[in-house]
Design an enzyme around this catalytic site. Structure first.
Site, short mmCIF file in Angstrom:
data_model
loop_
_atom_site.label_atom_id
_atom_site.label_comp_id
_atom_site.label_asym_id
_atom_site.label_seq_id
_atom_site.Cartn_x
_atom_site.Cartn_y
_atom_site.Cartn_z
N THR A 177 63.47 16.16 -14.46
CA THR A 177 64.26 16.01 -13.23
C THR A 177 63.34 15.73 -12.04
O THR A 177 63.64 14.87 -11.20
CB THR A 177 65.08 17.29 -12.99
OG1 THR A 177 65.89 17.51 -14.14
CG2 THR A 177 65.98 17.15 -11.79
N GLY B 156 66.62 18.26 -22.11
CA GLY B 156 65.63 18.13 -23.18
C GLY B 156 65.96 18.99 -24.37
O GLY B 156 66.86 19.84 -24.33
N ASN C 77 63.36 27.13 -17.78
CA ASN C 77 63.20 26.36 -16.55
C ASN C 77 64.08 27.00 -15.49
O ASN C 77 65.26 27.21 -15.70
CB ASN C 77 63.63 24.91 -16.81
CG ASN C 77 63.47 24.03 -15.58
OD1 ASN C 77 63.14 24.52 -14.50
ND2 ASN C 77 63.71 22.75 -15.76
N SER D 130 63.08 20.95 -22.29
CA SER D 130 63.54 21.56 -21.05
C SER D 130 62.36 22.15 -20.28
O SER D 130 61.54 22.86 -20.84
CB SER D 130 64.54 22.67 -21.40
OG SER D 130 65.01 23.24 -20.22
N GLY D 131 62.27 21.82 -19.02
CA GLY D 131 61.18 22.34 -18.19
C GLY D 131 59.93 21.48 -18.22
O GLY D 131 58.92 21.84 -17.64
N GLU E 44 66.15 21.80 -26.92
CA GLU E 44 66.24 23.20 -26.56
C GLU E 44 66.30 24.11 -27.78
O GLU E 44 67.05 23.83 -28.71
CB GLU E 44 67.53 23.43 -25.74
CG GLU E 44 67.26 23.63 -24.29
CD GLU E 44 68.53 23.67 -23.47
OE1 GLU E 44 69.61 23.91 -24.03
OE2 GLU E 44 68.42 23.44 -22.26
N SER F 207 67.04 24.39 -14.45
CA SER F 207 67.31 23.56 -15.62
C SER F 207 68.61 22.78 -15.45
O SER F 207 69.63 23.33 -15.04
CB SER F 207 67.41 24.47 -16.84
OG SER F 207 67.69 23.71 -17.97
N SER F 208 68.55 21.50 -15.75
CA SER F 208 69.77 20.69 -15.67
C SER F 208 70.66 21.08 -16.83
O SER F 208 70.26 20.97 -17.98
CB SER F 208 69.43 19.20 -15.77
OG SER F 208 68.29 18.91 -15.02
#
Ligand SMILES: Nc1ncnc2c1ncn2[C@@H]1O[C@H](COP(=O)(O)OP(=O)(O)O)[C@@H](O)[C@H]1O
Ligand SMILES: [Mg+2]
Length: 1008
Positions: free
Chosen positions: A108, A388, A155, A103-104, A390, A158-159
């Protein structure tokens, strides 16, 4: 963006001198410091999040990558997007770009750059439909991020859902549609966020971005701290103006996509209703009844969801249960139950809203009116941007699912890049040094194995009757996986104080250890929502909301199958996703996160090293170095490249395809860079492939020309043949028409020789066009022939008469109807005893004397006349016309000559159109002679035509003109004065005679 020099490190990790973690990290760091965030491993792109805006993107950069091969330019996302796009176009194969990383790490962002690249390089023809699809594709990201993204500790954007987007292309490579699959939205975030995190962006955007009036209508105040769902993240919001501009961007994007104003209003109302719902609290009244603390909130919710207030209240406080048969009873909630139901409802409403938005976008992007038979098969590029790996301080069911998803994707990567590759070399008998790598299949199994896997155990716990707690579920896990190397818990490892007893278990993921808290696992997996809410919302009068709850239609008493659990649904969707990806040609982007603090230009080495290790990047380099860039079965290779070699074009005569391929490569001098497998050719470097592609691309236009030539030739030949056939038919038909016509002529004219008519009345049939002039000539010939036949039979003695009659006809035909054609023309009437019984002897003597004197050859005409002169004297005279002279004679005195005019002075004569015998003779230098022929036998014999004919024939013979005028009022001139002479019919007149009145003569003619 200048090209890279050696100071920027190696653009491809495959070129490292030694494949060790140290060398890898050194290169990565060097490049990162120089602002080179992208590096290849073969065709896999490694990307490091720079956390700052770099001048790497935009139209100029896109243009540099367009149509280039991967290695021609410095590594870039655009190059990967371009490779995927070209692979799709070249081979008409579906491709996909899998973006992975924690993540981050920039997934994206990467997916957005890829979309931008594809949008920029497609649709040179500016087709409106393609533009529309591209617009929707680009704008959809903004909308999805508003509803699906949130600030987390890792993030800021973050998605919180997985996204896989298919873009459909037509055969020309233009996007014609798309489809978005979303995976497992982290809906628990609606209720509660960790410290430092926020709810989904959409809530804050509505609160900060809406107009005041709009906000009032939603009964909201511009302060996130007032709502329990947004309170936690309220202090973390971006600046108000930024939030407002985001809100506006989202609204505009929704409009571009095609959401109606009514629909966006519904969306706002639903978001507001969720916020109000969150603030509802329950109290027990003194009578022990459950009630809502602030009833006003219920009003708001009812209004915003367009449902009856009473029913909203009832759903919040109680639920209906079917008690066998059609009996339905209402069961009141406890305060805890009511809170639970409220939360479940809020989560579910948000999730449905999100799914509805995705579906709505899909309905707009669906490729329209495509017909595979007409348009050819669509090809697809898939872009996967999924959450991602996590690890949070406390990890729950969502993290478990997210990390499982990453395990699955790593498994796919291993399958495609590492394992499959090595297995294939073995199968094909290629000399090969095996590379070891960690295969995470064992962890995937731990989660998804049937019966024993964690998801199966969880499902079992959810389905069991009685109250199963999360704790019992944990115990059950412990018994199943006691000996599993990747599973542990405090019960199994009592000394490990980092896990809490009876609450935590730990999985050794490929990317690291994650401790999960089982609290809420069963609940989240069961994902239950009371039927009452579904029915309530289905019966909303807001069409958008109603559409989100189709199952609310069901009757309460209907027995339904137990719905699949959230875990199973997710597992199924992952299996489908992996299958889908595996069927496409994959391109990988591996994202790395340089540090935990979102700091620009700082690469935390230990942190990166860990990611490089678990992503298996080193193994990737090793396999790549030992391996081959491409492989193709021999027949397919030949099919594609055979035109580049004389031995193989158009077909080879060698023993096998393999030999043909060897010959082809030898001709290109590429044999050193390949290995020959049993059924496939292995090409070591992409350079070789590119060289082949280029020489193919050079030849294809020639082949296309050749095909075009052949085809055009065929078309022309067909046309020519058809034309020729048409001409043959025309020729035959024409010939037939001519023959038929000639036969007809022969038939009609077979008796034309027969006298006396010589075919006079025969009718000529209309000739075909081709014979028109021929027939005209024939007719002329025929006329001449007929004339000849007629003339031939005339005795020579009649010839003079005939000639005179023809001449008369030429002069008088149609001007004087009666000119005595049918009479026999005797000419010399004065010599005729019948006509001149009294004086023919006298005349003969005078004639003899004149012949002696003037020496004429023949008498042309002689006759008695009545004349009138300019003194109005009327006398009887005689007219004699020889071939030399015109004589006026005096009959009373033995035909003495009164006047002789040489014949060549006579220029013309005038007659009338009637039957009278008036003649005016004109001679050069002489008075005009006005006479009327008379004293003939029979009386009033019609001799004017004869006089005209004889004189005209004579002049014709001499080749000089004679003017014959026909007029009923004849002008004449005598000694310079002009007069007119006309005819007056007088039935009572015995003999014709002249009369003069007022300077004009009139011939008084005896018959009427
Ligand atoms: N190529 C890039 N250039 C500049 N900033 C980037 C880039 N990629 C990522 N970022 C920054 O990192 C943040 C997180 O990236 P994101 O793509 O949302 O991560 P992920 O989707 O992997 O969780 C972005 O909000 C952005 O600020
Ligand atoms: Mg993301």
């Amino acid at each position: 963006m200048e090209d890279e020099g050696p100071e920027c490190g190696k653009a491809d990790f495959v070129l490292l001198d030694e494949v060790t973690m140290e060398h890898f990290m050194e290169n990565l760091k060097l490049r990162f410091e120089k602002g080179r965030i992208y590096t290849y491993i073969g065709e896999v792109l490694v990307s490091v999040n720079p956390y700052q805006a770099l001048p790497l993107y935009g139209p100029a950069a896109i243009a540099r990558y367009q149509g280039r091969e991967l290695y021609e330019r410095p590594p870039h996302l655009y190059a990967v997007a371009n490779a995927a796009y070209r692979a799709m176009k070249r081979r008409a194969r579906d491709t996909c770009i899998v973006i992975s990383g924690e993540s981050g790490a920039g997934k994206t962002e990467a997916s957005k750059h890829i979309m931008q690249y594809i949008a920029a390089v497609t649709n040179p023809s500016q087709r409106a439909e393609v533009e529309r699809v591209k617009d929707v594709l680009l704008k959809s990201t903004c909308v999805l991020e508003a509803f699906g993204n949130a600030r987390t500790n890792r993030n800021h954007n973050s998605s919180r859902f997985g996204k896989y987007m298919d873009i459909n292309f037509d055969f020309k490579g233009d996007p014609v549609g798309g489809h978005i699959h979303s995976y497992l939205l982290e809906k628990s975030r609606v209720l509660k966020q960790h410290v430092g995190e926020r709810n989904f962006h959409a809530f804050y955007q509505v609160l900060r971005g809406c107009e005041d009036t709009e906000l009032q209508k939603l009964h909201l105040q511009r302060n996130p701290a007032l709502y329990s769902f947004t309170r936690q993240g309220a202090g973390l919001s971006a600046s108000e103006s930024e939030e407002r501009s985001h809100y506006q961007a989202v609204m505009e994007a929704m409009q571009v996509i095609g959401f109606s104003a009514e629909e966006t209003a519904s969306v706002r109302r639903i978001l507001a209703a969720i916020l109000h719902l969150g603030n509802i609290e329950f109290v027990e009244t003194e009578e022990g009844q459950l009630a809502v603390a602030e009833e006003e909130l219920v009003d708001h919710v009812a209004e915003l969801t367009a449902t009856p207030r009473e029913q909203v209240l009832r759903c919040l406080l109680a639920r209906t249960v079917a008690s066998g048969g059609r009996e339905v009873i209402e069961k009141g909630h406890t305060a805890a139950e009511a809170s639970y139901a409220r939360d479940a409802c809020a989560k579910a409403v948000y999730q449905r809203l999100f799914e509805w938005v995705v579906n709505r976008i899909n309905s707009v992007m669906e490729p329209r009116g495509r017909d595979a038979r007409r348009d050819g098969k669509d090809t697809v590029i898939g872009v996967l941007d999924i959450y991602g790996f996590e690890v949070f301080p406390v990890n729950s069911f969502e993290q478990f699912c997210i990390n499982y998803c990453n395990e699955k994707l790593q498994q796919l990567f291993i399958q495609l890049i590492l394992k499959q590759e090595q297995e294939e070399y073995e199968r094909e008998g290629i000399a090969w040094q095996s590379v070891d790598f960690f295969n995470n299949a064992i962890i995937v199994d731990l989660v998804e194995q049937p019966h024993r896997g964690i998801l199966a155990v969880l499902d079992e716990a959810c389905c069991s009757a009685g109250t199963i707690t999360d704790r019992i579920f944990l115990q059950s896990l412990d018994t199943h996986h006691r000996h599993h190397p990747h599973y542990t818990s405090r019960q199994l490892c009592p000394t490990d104080k980092t896990m809490e007893f009876g609450r935590d278990f730990r999985i050794k993921h490929y990317a690291g250890d994650v401790t999960y808290s089982v609290l809420g696992f069963i609940d989240k997996n069961r994902d239950a929502l009371f039927q009452d809410f579904k029915r309530l919302l289905y019966n909303s009068s807001d069409p958008a909301l109603r559409a989100m709850w189709p199952e609310g239609q069901q009757d309460i008493t209907e027995v339904t199958k137990r719905p699949l659990t959230a875990g199973t649904l997710f597992k199924n969707s992952m299996v489908a996703l992996v299958d889908n990806l595996a069927s496409k040609e994959p391109f990988y982007v591996r994202c790395l996160k340089p540090n935990q603090d979102k700091a620009a230009a700082r690469l935390d080495e230990a942190h990166c090293r860990h990611q490089v290790a678990y992503l298996g990047l080193l193994e990737n380099v090793r396999v790549r170095r030992a391996g081959f860039a491409s492989r193709q079965p021999y027949p397919r290779f030949l099919l594609r490249y055979k035109m580049t070699c004389e031995y193989t074009w158009p077909n080879h005569l060698l023993g096998s395809d393999r030999e043909a391929v060897a010959a082809l490569l030898e001709q290109h001098g590429l044999q050193g860079d390949v290995a020959f497998g049993r059924s496939k050719l292995f090409i070591r470097s992409p350079r070789t492939l590119v060289a082949l592609e280029q020489s193919r691309a050079r030849l294809v236009p020639i082949i296309v020309l050749l095909l075009q030539k052949a085809w055009r030739g065929t078309l022309a030949r067909w046309r020519c043949r058809r034309l020729r056939a048409a001409y043959t038919v025309m020729r035959c038909y024409r010939r037939h028409k001519v023959r038929a016509h000639l036969a007809e002529l022969l038939l009609r004219f077979q008796d034309a020789r027969r006298p006396p008519l010589f075919g006079r009345d025969l009718e000529w049939p209309p000739p075909p066009a081709a014979l028109q002039s021929f027939q005209a000539a024939c007719r002329a010939l025929f006329c001449r022939w007929r004339a000849r036949q007629l003339v031939k039979n005339i005795p020579p003695s009649d010839m003079a008469q005939i000639k005179a009659k023809v001449a008369a006809m030429g002069a008088l035909q149609e001007l004087r109807p009666d000119w005595g054609c049918r009479r026999a023309w005797l000419r010399d009437y004065l010599s005729s005893a019948a006509d001149n019984p009294a004086a023919s002897g006298l005349f003969a003597q005078r004639l003899k004397a004149l012949r002696d004197k003037d020496g004429f050859g023949a008498v042309l005409f002689s006759c008695h006349v009545r004349k009138v002169n300019r003194f109005n004297k009327r006398r009887d005279r005689a007219l004699l016309l020889t071939d030399r002279h015109l004589y006026k004679l005096e009959p009373a005195r033995q035909y003495r000559v009164m006047r002789a005019v040489p014949l060549d002075l006579v220029t013309g004569l005038s007659v009338t159109s009637g039957r009278d015998q008036l003649v005016v003779l004109h001679a050069k230098g002489q008075d005009d002679l006005v006479v009327c022929l008379h004293r003939s036998r029979p009386p009033l014999d019609n001799r004017v035509g004869e006089l005209v004919g004889v004189l005209a024939a004579h002049c014709q013979g001499e080749g000089r003109p004679l003017e014959v005028r026909v007029s009923d009022c004849i002008p004449l001139s005598q000694r310079g004065s002009r007069r007119l002479v006309s005819v007056e019919p007088r039935p009572e007149q015995p003999e014709p005679d002249f009369r003069c009145s007022r300077g004009a003569y009139a011939l008084l003619w005896p018959s009427g």
